[in-house]
Design a protein around this motif. Structure first.
Motif, PDB file in Angstrom:
ATOM      1  N   LEU A  12       2.975  15.654 -24.412  1.00 56.20           N
ATOM      2  CA  LEU A  12       3.732  16.883 -24.651  1.00 56.20           C
ATOM      3  C   LEU A  12       4.523  17.313 -23.417  1.00 56.20           C
ATOM      4  O   LEU A  12       5.564  17.962 -23.532  1.00 56.20           O
ATOM      5  CB  LEU A  12       2.786  18.010 -25.068  1.00 56.20           C
ATOM      6  N   MET A  13       4.016  16.936 -22.240  1.00 51.20           N
ATOM      7  CA  MET A  13       4.686  17.335 -21.007  1.00 51.20           C
ATOM      8  C   MET A  13       5.963  16.534 -20.751  1.00 51.20           C
ATOM      9  O   MET A  13       6.717  16.851 -19.829  1.00 51.20           O
ATOM     10  CB  MET A  13       3.724  17.187 -19.824  1.00 51.20           C
ATOM     11  N   ASP A  14       6.225  15.510 -21.590  1.00 53.43           N
ATOM     12  CA  ASP A  14       7.445  14.727 -21.417  1.00 53.43           C
ATOM     13  C   ASP A  14       8.695  15.566 -21.628  1.00 53.43           C
ATOM     14  O   ASP A  14       9.784  15.197 -21.169  1.00 53.43           O
ATOM     15  CB  ASP A  14       7.461  13.538 -22.383  1.00 53.43           C
ATOM     16  N   ARG A  15       8.546  16.701 -22.332  1.00 55.93           N
ATOM     17  CA  ARG A  15       9.721  17.539 -22.578  1.00 55.93           C
ATOM     18  C   ARG A  15      10.200  18.230 -21.310  1.00 55.93           C
ATOM     19  O   ARG A  15      11.274  18.826 -21.291  1.00 55.93           O
ATOM     20  CB  ARG A  15       9.407  18.585 -23.648  1.00 55.93           C
ATOM     21  N   TYR A  16       9.397  18.147 -20.242  1.00 61.52           N
ATOM     22  CA  TYR A  16       9.788  18.754 -18.977  1.00 61.52           C
ATOM     23  C   TYR A  16      10.287  17.701 -17.983  1.00 61.52           C
ATOM     24  O   TYR A  16      10.066  17.806 -16.792  1.00 61.52           O
ATOM     25  CB  TYR A  16       8.629  19.560 -18.397  1.00 61.52           C
ATOM     26  N   HIS A  17      10.931  16.671 -18.512  1.00 67.84           N
ATOM     27  CA  HIS A  17      11.597  15.685 -17.662  1.00 67.84           C
ATOM     28  C   HIS A  17      12.959  16.225 -17.248  1.00 67.84           C
ATOM     29  O   HIS A  17      13.521  17.132 -17.884  1.00 67.84           O
ATOM     30  CB  HIS A  17      11.772  14.355 -18.406  1.00 67.84           C
ATOM     31  N   THR A  18      13.516  15.652 -16.212  1.00 71.88           N
ATOM     32  CA  THR A  18      14.800  16.130 -15.711  1.00 71.88           C
ATOM     33  C   THR A  18      15.936  15.908 -16.707  1.00 71.88           C
ATOM     34  O   THR A  18      16.998  16.523 -16.572  1.00 71.88           O
ATOM     35  CB  THR A  18      15.145  15.445 -14.376  1.00 71.88           C
ATOM     36  N   THR A  19      15.717  15.090 -17.717  1.00 72.84           N
ATOM     37  CA  THR A  19      16.738  14.911 -18.758  1.00 72.84           C
ATOM     38  C   THR A  19      16.904  16.173 -19.604  1.00 72.84           C
ATOM     39  O   THR A  19      17.890  16.306 -20.338  1.00 72.84           O
ATOM     40  CB  THR A  19      16.370  13.730 -19.672  1.00 72.84           C
ATOM     41  N   SER A  20      15.927  17.107 -19.517  1.00 74.89           N
ATOM     42  CA  SER A  20      15.974  18.343 -20.314  1.00 74.89           C
ATOM     43  C   SER A  20      16.389  19.556 -19.492  1.00 74.89           C
ATOM     44  O   SER A  20      16.287  20.685 -19.973  1.00 74.89           O
ATOM     45  CB  SER A  20      14.604  18.598 -20.947  1.00 74.89           C
ATOM     46  N   LEU A  21      16.853  19.341 -18.270  1.00 83.68           N
ATOM     47  CA  LEU A  21      17.244  20.461 -17.425  1.00 83.68           C
ATOM     48  C   LEU A  21      18.461  21.183 -18.007  1.00 83.68           C
ATOM     49  O   LEU A  21      19.306  20.588 -18.665  1.00 83.68           O
ATOM     50  CB  LEU A  21      17.562  19.967 -16.014  1.00 83.68           C
ATOM     51  N   VAL A  22      18.533  22.479 -17.739  1.00 77.22           N
ATOM     52  CA  VAL A  22      19.634  23.309 -18.221  1.00 77.22           C
ATOM     53  C   VAL A  22      20.302  23.973 -17.018  1.00 77.22           C
ATOM     54  O   VAL A  22      19.667  24.760 -16.298  1.00 77.22           O
ATOM     55  CB  VAL A  22      19.135  24.390 -19.197  1.00 77.22           C
ATOM     56  N   GLY A  23      21.563  23.667 -16.799  1.00 79.81           N
ATOM     57  CA  GLY A  23      22.322  24.347 -15.762  1.00 79.81           C
ATOM     58  C   GLY A  23      22.018  23.919 -14.344  1.00 79.81           C
ATOM     59  O   GLY A  23      22.453  24.582 -13.391  1.00 79.81           O
ATOM     60  N   VAL A  24      21.295  22.841 -14.150  1.00 81.30           N
ATOM     61  CA  VAL A  24      21.006  22.345 -12.808  1.00 81.30           C
ATOM     62  C   VAL A  24      20.906  20.826 -12.877  1.00 81.30           C
ATOM     63  O   VAL A  24      20.377  20.269 -13.850  1.00 81.30           O
ATOM     64  CB  VAL A  24      19.706  22.962 -12.243  1.00 81.30           C
TER      65      VAL A  24
END
Length: 284
Positions: A12-24
């Motif tokens: 579940l923590m895979d959603r916090y990879h850098t591919t999901s960053l917003v605005g940075v």
């Protein structure tokens, strides 16, 4: 603990990879995390003299392991945020799907557990942290991943005034660090809606008697001079159960101990007042 449950939660923590960053950008994000870890982000803790700051807040230490995809950040507590939630689920029946739920997470450090709750589907997560540097780091994660439903709050547990707002409250690795555990637990009780559940993970003292072992910061520093933080009252299993029942919880269930770590859950029935004595908090 089944390996499949651990693997599911870890994934579940895979959603916090850098591919999901917003605005940075991933590069700017990593640089900011490294500045946090290297203690280059100055945040005032409230003391004019840095030497008088709470010792736990002087040196920044990342909380839990985070695999951000393009880089990994090690934390002091390693993967305990995943293992603790797996224990809540396997031993005490925490729902693995929290879709639509509201969650209060007290003592988040850099937010590993709060991010897990969001990944499990919680509609609202409020993560409370009294150390400003950690609250700031957690807030940066929420901002960087566009988590509008996850809120970082810098506050002491004793300052919380939520009343019957949450379906779940988690207090992990906190209870033995607070100077007034009965007051703290009652504040958490007040925060729950009727029918809501308090989830506790704590150090415990191995005894069949209903006792709390007192450490205190003076003793801790005398034995472990380089240790950050402090302990106050470490409850035995019977003591914790009695605390929770006296505070007003209608159902209390204790899990197993892992070493000297205990998980427990307490369900709130109809909201009731507790015995008026000492520092008990009045209702709003």
């Amino acid at each position: 603990m089944a390996d499949s449950l651990y693997d599911h939660l870890a994934a579940l923590m895979d959603r916090y990879h850098t591919t999901s960053l917003v605005g940075v950008s991933p590069e700017a994000f990593r640089a900011k995390i490294e500045r946090f870890v290297n203690n280059e982000v100055a945040v005032e803790e409230g003391w004019d003299d840095p030497m008088r700051q709470r010792d736990f807040s002087v040196n920044f230490v990342w909380g839990h392991h985070h695999d951000f995809g393009t880089f990994k950040q090690k934390g002091r507590m390693a993967d305990r945020h995943i293992r603790i939630l797996a224990r809540f689920i396997s031993e005490l029946g925490m729902p693995i799907d929290l879709t639509g739920a509201s969650v209060l997470d007290v003592g988040v450090w850099t937010g590993g557990t709060s991010l897990m709750f969001h990944a499990m589907g919680a509609e609202e997560v409020v993560g409370v942290e009294e150390v400003a540097k950690y609250a700031t780091a957690f807030a940066y994660l929420c901002e960087s991943f566009g988590l509008d439903s996850v809120k970082a709050v810098r506050a002491s547990l004793y300052d919380l005034t939520y009343f019957q707002e949450f379906e779940h409250v988690i207090c992990s690795g906190v209870l033995y660090h607070v100077s007034d555990p009965i007051v703290a637990l009652r504040i958490l009780y007040n925060s729950l809606r009727p029918g809501g559940t308090l989830w506790i993970e704590t150090e415990t003292y191995p005894s069949e008697q209903s006792i709390c072992v007192y450490s205190g910061p003076t003793q801790i520093k005398g034995v472990y001079p380089h240790r950050k933080g402090w302990n106050w009252f470490i409850p035995s299993l019977p003591a914790l159960e009695r605390m929770l029942r006296d505070i007003g919880f209608s159902t209390v269930e204790l899990g197993t101990t892992d070493g000297r770590r205990l998980v427990a859950k307490a369900i709130k029935g109809e909201h009731i007042d507790m015995l008026r004595a000492g520092l008990s908090r009045r209702l709003p």
